[in-house]
Write a protein that holds these residues in place. Sequence first.
Motif, mmCIF file in Angstrom:
data_model
loop_
_atom_site.group_PDB
_atom_site.id
_atom_site.type_symbol
_atom_site.label_atom_id
_atom_site.label_comp_id
_atom_site.label_asym_id
_atom_site.label_seq_id
_atom_site.Cartn_x
_atom_site.Cartn_y
_atom_site.Cartn_z
ATOM 1 N N ILE A 193 0.839 -1.208 0.000
ATOM 2 C CA ILE A 193 0.000 0.000 0.000
ATOM 3 C C ILE A 193 0.869 1.251 0.000
ATOM 4 O O ILE A 193 0.558 2.242 -0.668
ATOM 5 C CB ILE A 193 -0.953 -0.024 1.210
ATOM 6 C CG1 ILE A 193 -1.940 -1.174 1.055
ATOM 7 C CG2 ILE A 193 -1.698 1.303 1.324
ATOM 8 C CD1 ILE A 193 -2.876 -1.349 2.212
ATOM 9 N N ASN A 194 1.992 1.226 0.732
ATOM 10 C CA ASN A 194 2.901 2.371 0.709
ATOM 11 C C ASN A 194 3.472 2.599 -0.690
ATOM 12 O O ASN A 194 3.607 3.738 -1.142
ATOM 13 C CB ASN A 194 4.053 2.151 1.702
ATOM 14 C CG ASN A 194 3.592 2.222 3.143
ATOM 15 O OD1 ASN A 194 2.551 2.809 3.444
ATOM 16 N ND2 ASN A 194 4.354 1.618 4.048
ATOM 17 N N LEU A 195 3.806 1.508 -1.391
ATOM 18 C CA LEU A 195 4.314 1.618 -2.754
ATOM 19 C C LEU A 195 3.242 2.188 -3.679
ATOM 20 O O LEU A 195 3.529 3.047 -4.523
ATOM 21 C CB LEU A 195 4.770 0.249 -3.256
ATOM 22 C CG LEU A 195 5.259 0.186 -4.715
ATOM 23 C CD1 LEU A 195 6.467 1.103 -4.915
ATOM 24 C CD2 LEU A 195 5.598 -1.251 -5.097
ATOM 25 N N LEU A 196 2.004 1.722 -3.519
ATOM 26 C CA LEU A 196 0.899 2.225 -4.337
ATOM 27 C C LEU A 196 0.712 3.720 -4.129
ATOM 28 O O LEU A 196 0.560 4.483 -5.095
ATOM 29 C CB LEU A 196 -0.379 1.473 -3.980
ATOM 30 C CG LEU A 196 -1.663 1.946 -4.675
ATOM 31 C CD1 LEU A 196 -1.542 1.809 -6.187
ATOM 32 C CD2 LEU A 196 -2.867 1.173 -4.152
ATOM 33 N N GLN A 197 0.744 4.165 -2.873
ATOM 34 C CA GLN A 197 0.598 5.594 -2.594
ATOM 35 C C GLN A 197 1.738 6.400 -3.207
ATOM 36 O O GLN A 197 1.519 7.494 -3.752
ATOM 37 C CB GLN A 197 0.545 5.828 -1.077
ATOM 38 C CG GLN A 197 -0.738 5.367 -0.436
ATOM 39 C CD GLN A 197 -0.788 5.706 1.040
ATOM 40 O OE1 GLN A 197 -1.583 5.148 1.790
ATOM 41 N NE2 GLN A 197 0.043 6.620 1.493
ATOM 42 N N THR A 198 2.956 5.877 -3.153
ATOM 43 C CA THR A 198 4.107 6.580 -3.723
ATOM 44 C C THR A 198 3.953 6.744 -5.231
ATOM 45 O O THR A 198 4.201 7.818 -5.790
ATOM 46 C CB THR A 198 5.405 5.817 -3.418
ATOM 47 O OG1 THR A 198 5.566 5.716 -1.995
ATOM 48 C CG2 THR A 198 6.610 6.541 -4.017
#
Length: 255
Positions: A222-227
């Motif tokens: 999810i952190n990668l998706l937000q980035t």
Amino acid sequence: IAGWYDKREDLLVEKLLPGFDKFESNIGNLFPGRDVGKDLIPTFGKSITVLAAEQTFDYLDGEPGIKLPGFAVIIDLNKQEDAAMFQLVFQTVVTILNFAGAEDGKMMRGPSVMTAVVHNNTPISTIKLLQKPKGDQLHISYNFMPSAATVNDRFVFTSSLALCKALVDDIKNPQDTERLNRNFNFELHPNALTPLVKANRRTLLAKSIQKGKTAEEAHSEINLLQTILDYVKLIRLHTSVRENGFVVELSSKWK
């Protein structure tokens, strides 16, 4: 659209025609007694706009468990009186959805009524819940409170009253009146989806863990998706007709 429709038998390959006829028949069911080619197509003006926008849930004493953006369709009308036909379709569709939801239990919404409000001197047809539901994990159907209005020879259909009011204001007082040479324009603003991912983070984490991911893996994904979403500002695909031919252009903007 009208020009394409009149020449559909020449433009479509033969094997696609039965499927198109079925689609046309389904559309015709929403407009009883009217011919799609003679009565419906001529009502459309120069543009049809489909958009998504950030949504608020002030009509609830809580919020849906899965939060979706607001959606809208804006149809330019050839004549303002044609709006009555689309208004009738709006009322019919809302009524059918309410009956269908009540029969199969999928809508999960409390009782509601069709009502009208006036915003910026423009009547808006909308749905009003008889009681505001409470809770922070309400059914996904509470993302949708359909509304419709006619303003400046345009019929506006939205998934929420707040979005309909905002579009009424924008159409009456446009910020940018320049019409670009684009007969098809698709714009995606991925960074605008970042707040949506944040709002649904708990639900996304739970679903990811249910599929066998560890909590650390779920957080990392999810952190990668937000980035990624935050990094991409714009993806645009549009077409235009120019003196030297038909142009298709794909462009993007990065942070």
